[in-house]
Motif scaffolding. Structure first.
Motif, mmCIF file in Angstrom:
data_model
loop_
_atom_site.group_PDB
_atom_site.id
_atom_site.type_symbol
_atom_site.label_atom_id
_atom_site.label_comp_id
_atom_site.label_asym_id
_atom_site.label_seq_id
_atom_site.Cartn_x
_atom_site.Cartn_y
_atom_site.Cartn_z
ATOM 1 N N GLU A 53 -59.539 80.318 44.354
ATOM 2 C CA GLU A 53 -58.719 81.662 44.137
ATOM 3 C C GLU A 53 -57.926 81.885 45.645
ATOM 4 O OE1 GLU A 53 -60.331 85.744 42.483
ATOM 5 O OE2 GLU A 53 -61.456 84.882 44.115
ATOM 6 N N THR A 58 -55.938 82.275 40.126
ATOM 7 C CA THR A 58 -56.853 81.762 39.095
ATOM 8 C C THR A 58 -57.395 82.692 38.292
ATOM 9 O OG1 THR A 58 -58.889 82.188 40.531
ATOM 10 C CG2 THR A 58 -57.596 80.066 40.936
ATOM 11 N N SER A 59 -58.208 82.536 37.450
ATOM 12 C CA SER A 59 -58.909 83.304 36.705
ATOM 13 C C SER A 59 -60.118 84.359 37.408
ATOM 14 C CB SER A 59 -59.679 82.673 35.469
ATOM 15 O OG SER A 59 -60.480 81.707 35.693
ATOM 16 N N GLY A 60 -60.365 83.943 38.783
ATOM 17 C CA GLY A 60 -61.469 84.267 39.485
ATOM 18 C C GLY A 60 -62.530 83.794 39.444
ATOM 19 N N VAL A 77 -62.790 77.524 35.301
ATOM 20 C CA VAL A 77 -61.840 78.305 36.200
ATOM 21 C C VAL A 77 -60.345 77.837 35.631
ATOM 22 C CG1 VAL A 77 -60.604 78.644 38.246
ATOM 23 C CG2 VAL A 77 -63.203 78.396 38.325
ATOM 24 N N ALA A 79 -56.421 78.200 36.289
ATOM 25 C CA ALA A 79 -55.585 78.397 37.562
ATOM 26 C C ALA A 79 -54.111 77.941 37.047
ATOM 27 C CB ALA A 79 -55.995 77.382 38.731
ATOM 28 N N GLY A 85 -52.296 81.857 45.619
ATOM 29 C CA GLY A 85 -53.645 82.767 45.678
ATOM 30 C C GLY A 85 -53.602 84.261 46.306
ATOM 31 N N ARG A 86 -54.525 84.640 46.545
ATOM 32 C CA ARG A 86 -54.719 85.942 47.260
ATOM 33 C C ARG A 86 -54.392 85.868 48.603
ATOM 34 N NH1 ARG A 86 -60.854 87.197 47.961
ATOM 35 N NH2 ARG A 86 -61.503 85.261 47.751
#
Length: 89
Positions: A53, A58-60, A77, A79, A85-86
Motif C-alpha cells: 500500500e 492498492t485496495s488496502g 490485494v 494494485a 501509494g500513500r
C-alpha cells in the motif's frame, strides 16, 4: 559442459509441486494487478499488504483468511502499479 542452474530455480520446482493452481482473472487496464499473498500468520500477511500500500495504489489492507486444515494465512490485494501509494511525494 552444461551451464549450472541457479539454486533457487531448483528449489522453486519443489515448492511449485505443493502450491495450488492460480485462478486467472482478466485485468482490463495496463498496470492493474491482483496479488494473492500467503504467509505463515495473519500479522505477516497484513505487514505485506501494508508495505504494498505504501509503494502502489492498492485496495488496502483487506481481510485475511485461514483455510481449515491448511497452514498459513491468505489475502488478496488489487494494485495499480502505475500509481504511487500513500507514501509517495
Amino acid at each position: 559442459m552444461e551451464p549450472k542452474q541457479p539454486a533457487n530455480r531448483l528449489r522453486s520446482r519443489a515448492v511449485a509441486a505443493d502450491m495450488k493452481p492460480i485462478n486467472e482473472q482478466h485485468i482490463a487496464e495496463p498496470g492493474l494487478v491482483v496479488l494473492d499473498i500467503t504467509g505463515g500468520d495473519e500479522d505477516t500477511v497484513r505487514a505485506v499488504m501494508a508495505a504494498l500500500e505504501e509503494r502502489w495504489a492498492t485496495s488496502g489492507v483487506g481481510p485475511v483468511r485461514r483455510d481449515p486444515g491448511e497452514p498459513g494465512a491468505r489475502a488478496r490485494v488489487y494494485a495499480d502499479v502505475l500509481r504511487p501509494g500513500r507514501e509517495a511525494p
